[in-house]
Design an enzyme around this catalytic site. Structure first.
Site, PDB file in Angstrom:
ATOM      1  N   HIS A   1       0.858  -1.192   0.000  1.00 45.76           N
ATOM      2  CA  HIS A   1       0.000   0.000   0.000  1.00 45.76           C
ATOM      3  C   HIS A   1       0.890   1.236   0.000  1.00 45.76           C
ATOM      4  O   HIS A   1       1.215   1.783   1.039  1.00 45.76           O
ATOM      5  CB  HIS A   1      -0.923  -0.035   1.228  1.00 45.76           C
ATOM      6  CG  HIS A   1      -1.947   1.050   1.267  1.00 45.76           C
ATOM      7  ND1 HIS A   1      -3.101   0.961   2.019  1.00 45.76           N
ATOM      8  CD2 HIS A   1      -2.008   2.259   0.663  1.00 45.76           C
ATOM      9  CE1 HIS A   1      -3.811   2.060   1.880  1.00 45.76           C
ATOM     10  NE2 HIS A   1      -3.163   2.876   1.069  1.00 45.76           N
TER      11      HIS A   1
ATOM     12  N   HIS B   1       1.154   4.723  -2.503  1.00 42.72           N
ATOM     13  CA  HIS B   1       0.750   5.523  -3.675  1.00 42.72           C
ATOM     14  C   HIS B   1       2.029   6.166  -4.179  1.00 42.72           C
ATOM     15  O   HIS B   1       2.639   6.957  -3.454  1.00 42.72           O
ATOM     16  CB  HIS B   1      -0.260   6.591  -3.281  1.00 42.72           C
ATOM     17  CG  HIS B   1      -1.493   6.027  -2.656  1.00 42.72           C
ATOM     18  ND1 HIS B   1      -2.647   5.791  -3.374  1.00 42.72           N
ATOM     19  CD2 HIS B   1      -1.739   5.623  -1.389  1.00 42.72           C
ATOM     20  CE1 HIS B   1      -3.558   5.269  -2.556  1.00 42.72           C
ATOM     21  NE2 HIS B   1      -3.031   5.155  -1.355  1.00 42.72           N
TER      22      HIS B   1
ATOM     23  N   HIS C   1      -9.596   0.856  -1.227  1.00 46.00           N
ATOM     24  CA  HIS C   1      -9.544   1.517   0.078  1.00 46.00           C
ATOM     25  C   HIS C   1     -10.947   1.428   0.682  1.00 46.00           C
ATOM     26  O   HIS C   1     -11.937   1.752   0.005  1.00 46.00           O
ATOM     27  CB  HIS C   1      -9.190   2.989  -0.075  1.00 46.00           C
ATOM     28  CG  HIS C   1      -7.735   3.255  -0.340  1.00 46.00           C
ATOM     29  ND1 HIS C   1      -7.033   2.657  -1.336  1.00 46.00           N
ATOM     30  CD2 HIS C   1      -6.858   4.079   0.311  1.00 46.00           C
ATOM     31  CE1 HIS C   1      -5.781   3.101  -1.304  1.00 46.00           C
ATOM     32  NE2 HIS C   1      -5.647   3.965  -0.315  1.00 46.00           N
TER      33      HIS C   1
ATOM     34  N   GLU D   1     -11.076   3.447   6.010  1.00 44.65           N
ATOM     35  CA  GLU D   1     -10.000   4.337   6.477  1.00 44.65           C
ATOM     36  C   GLU D   1     -10.674   5.395   7.358  1.00 44.65           C
ATOM     37  O   GLU D   1     -10.447   5.448   8.565  1.00 44.65           O
ATOM     38  CB  GLU D   1      -9.267   4.973   5.290  1.00 44.65           C
ATOM     39  CG  GLU D   1      -8.193   5.986   5.692  1.00 44.65           C
ATOM     40  CD  GLU D   1      -7.531   6.693   4.501  1.00 44.65           C
ATOM     41  OE1 GLU D   1      -8.074   6.644   3.379  1.00 44.65           O
ATOM     42  OE2 GLU D   1      -6.462   7.307   4.715  1.00 44.65           O
TER      43      GLU D   1
ATOM     44  N   ASP E   1       1.758   4.018   2.712  1.00 49.55           N
ATOM     45  CA  ASP E   1       0.705   4.841   2.098  1.00 49.55           C
ATOM     46  C   ASP E   1       1.292   5.980   1.255  1.00 49.55           C
ATOM     47  O   ASP E   1       1.385   5.848   0.041  1.00 49.55           O
ATOM     48  CB  ASP E   1      -0.256   5.365   3.175  1.00 49.55           C
ATOM     49  CG  ASP E   1      -1.647   5.649   2.653  1.00 49.55           C
ATOM     50  OD1 ASP E   1      -1.929   5.335   1.481  1.00 49.55           O
ATOM     51  OD2 ASP E   1      -2.480   6.173   3.420  1.00 49.55           O
ATOM     52  N   ASP E   2       1.654   7.093   1.895  1.00 50.64           N
ATOM     53  CA  ASP E   2       2.210   8.264   1.195  1.00 50.64           C
ATOM     54  C   ASP E   2       3.411   8.755   1.993  1.00 50.64           C
ATOM     55  O   ASP E   2       3.343   9.769   2.702  1.00 50.64           O
ATOM     56  CB  ASP E   2       1.144   9.364   1.091  1.00 50.64           C
ATOM     57  CG  ASP E   2      -0.074   8.895   0.324  1.00 50.64           C
ATOM     58  OD1 ASP E   2      -0.024   8.871  -0.914  1.00 50.64           O
ATOM     59  OD2 ASP E   2      -1.069   8.515   0.978  1.00 50.64           O
TER      60      ASP E   2
HETATM   61  N1  HPA Z   1      -6.629   7.339   1.098  1.00 48.64           N
HETATM   62  C1  HPA Z   1      -7.321   7.588  -0.006  1.00 48.64           C
HETATM   63  N2  HPA Z   1      -6.757   8.025  -1.116  1.00 48.64           N
HETATM   64  C2  HPA Z   1      -5.434   8.226  -1.133  1.00 48.64           C
HETATM   65  C3  HPA Z   1      -4.676   7.981  -0.019  1.00 48.64           C
HETATM   66  C4  HPA Z   1      -5.292   7.502   1.151  1.00 48.64           C
HETATM   67  O1  HPA Z   1      -4.694   7.234   2.211  1.00 48.64           O
HETATM   68  N3  HPA Z   1      -3.397   8.292  -0.362  1.00 48.64           N
HETATM   69  C5  HPA Z   1      -3.405   8.670  -1.648  1.00 48.64           C
HETATM   70  N4  HPA Z   1      -4.644   8.642  -2.122  1.00 48.64           N
HETATM   71 ZN    ZN Z   2      -3.815   4.723   0.475  1.00 49.96          ZN
END
Ligand code: HPA
Ligand code: ZN
Length: 347
Positions: free
Chosen positions: A26, A28, A206, A209, A287-288
Site C-alpha cells: 500500500h 501511492h 480503500h 479508512e 501509504d504516502d
Molecule cells: N486514502 C485515499 N486516497 C489516497 C490515499 C489515502 O490514504 N493516499 C493517496 N490517495
Molecule cells: Zn492509500
C-alpha cells in the site's frame, strides 16, 4: 497462527524490524514525491507551484483529515509531465524501499491525476514500469503496478480510464480505488470492477479508512476485492472482524498515515495489535511516505515502540505481507524461507 518466535530483548527489536524481509502493498507512488523532488521537477518542467521553498511546502503538511491531505497531494503531482519524471519518482521510492529490506512492492498509481492535465496514459505507465523493471535487475526488489480509480470522479470516467489503460494491460497487475472515501461508497464502481474482474485483473479497494465498516462489507461483496486497503474501522463491527479473520482477507494498514490524518489521536491508540491478535491478515505499509513522515521501517519502528508489540508480531506482520501479496505460491514459499532464515540468524 504462525510458529512461535524466540523472545528478543526490546533493545534489539528495532534491528530485527529493519533487517527482516518484507513486502509493501500500500504505497501511492505519487505520495512518495519528496518536496526536494517536487521542486526539482517544477524547475525542470517550468511548472509553477504555490510554495516559495521546500521548507514552506513541508510546513503545509499539517493535515486534519483525508481531504486536507488529498488537496496538497494532487497539487504536488502537478509537476509530473514526462516519462522520465514518472521514472525518477518511482526509482527514488524503490531505492528507499530496498534500503528498508522491502523485497517485494506493489505500487498504486493514479492515472486520472495525470491524464486530466493532458499527460498520456502511455507516459505514466511506461515511466513507472521502466523503474519497476530496473529495480528487479539492480536492487533485487520485485515491483509491480496497480492502477487506482479516483472515487470522487464518476463511474464513466473510471471506464474511460480503464479503456485508455488496456493497451498497456501487461504492465499492471490489478486495479484499486482511492481518493475521498466518505460519500463515495464502493458500490459506485461495482460495474467497473466487474469488468476488471473479467479481464483477470487483481482487485483491491480503500475501505474503512475514514468510512464505516459498511464500506468494507460492500467492497468485499459487491466489488469482490481480494484485499482491503486500510480497513482499520473494522474493529467497530464484530461480525466483520470474524469474517475477515475466517477468510484471511488481508488489510493493508498504514499506521503513520492514520496518525497524520487523525484517524487515531496517537500511535499508542492504533488498533494494529488488536487486528493481529484477532487473527486477521494485517500488514504494515507507508501509504504516502513523503507526506506522512516515514517509509516502511519508520512505520514498523514507531508503531512497535508505541504499542509494545513483540518479535512474534514482527514475524507475523512480515509473513502476512507475503501471504497478502499477488505472487504465486512458489514465490511466497521462497519469501517465507528467507524470513525464517533471517529470524533464525538473528541471535
Ligand atoms: N486514502 C485515499 N486516497 C489516497 C490515499 C489515502 O490514504 N493516499 C493517496 N490517495
Ligand atoms: Zn492509500
Amino acid at each position: 497462527m504462525s510458529k512461535p518466535v524466540k523472545a528478543i530483548p526490546a533493545e534489539r527489536l528495532p534491528e530485527l524490524l529493519r533487517r527482516m524481509p518484507k513486502a509493501e502493498l500500500h504505497i501511492h507512488i505519487e505520495g512518495s514525491l519528496e518536496p526536494e523532488l517536487i521542486f526539482a521537477l517544477a524547475a525542470r518542467n517550468g511548472v509553477q507551484i504555490p510554495y516559495a521553498s521546500v521548507e514552506e511546502l513541508r510546513k503545509a503538511y499539517a493535515f486534519t483529515n483525508l481531504q486536507s491531505f488529498l488537496d496538497i497531494y494532487y497539487a504536488g503531482a502537478s509537476v509530473l509531465l514526462k516519462e522520465q519524471d514518472f521514472y525518477d519518482m518511482a526509482w527514488a521510492y524503490l531505492e528507499r524501499a530496498a534500503a528498508d529490506n522491502v523485497v517485494h512492492a506493489e505500487l498504486f498509481f493514479d492515472p486520472q491525476t495525470h491524464t486530466a492535465r493532458g499527460v498520456s496514459m502511455e507516459t505514466v505507465i511506461d515511466g513507472l514500469h521502466r523503474a519497476c523493471t530496473q529495480a528487479r535487475l539492480e536492487l533485487g526488489v520485485d515491483a509491480s503496478l496497480i492502477l487506482c480509480f479516483l472515487r470522487h470522479l464518476s463511474e464513466e470516467e473510471a471506464f474511460e480510464t480503464l479503456e485508455q489503460a488496456l493497451p498497456f494491460r501487461g504492465k499492471f497487475i490489478g486495479v484499486g480505488l482511492d481518493s475521498s472515501e466518505l460519500g463515495h461508497p464502493p458500490e459506485k464502481f461495482a460495474r467497473v470492477f466487474a469488468r476488471c474482474r473479467e479481464l483477470g485483473l487483481h482487485l483491491v479497494a480503500h475501505a474503512g479508512e475514514e468510512g464505516p465498516p459498511a464500506y468494507i462489507w460492500t467492497a468485499l461483496d459487491l466489488l469482490k476485492v481480494e484485499r482491503i486497503d486500510h480497513g482499520v474501522q473494522s474493529t467497530k463491527d464484530p461480525a466483520l472482524m470474524q469474517r475477515l479473520a475466517k477468510e484471511r482477507v488481508p488489510l493493508t494498514v498504514c499506521p503513520l498515515s492514520n496518525l497524520k490524518l487523525c484517524v487515531f489521536p496517537q500511535l499508542a491508540d492504533h488498533n494494529l495489535r488488536e487486528l493481529l491478535d484477532a487473527g486477521l491478515c494485517a500488514t504494515v505499509n507507508s501509504d504516502d511516505p513523503a507526506y506522512f513522515g516515514g517509509y516502511m521501517n519508520d512505520n514498523f519502528l514507531q508503531t512497535f515502540a508505541a504499542t509494545g508489540m513483540t518479535a512474534q508480531h514482527a514475524y507475523q506482520l512480515a509473513k502476512n505481507s507475503f501471504e497478502a501479496s499477488f505472487i504465486d505460491a512458489k514465490q511466497k514459499d521462497a519469501y517465507y524461507e528467507l524470513l525464517d532464515a533471517t529470524f533464525a540468524a538473528f541471535a
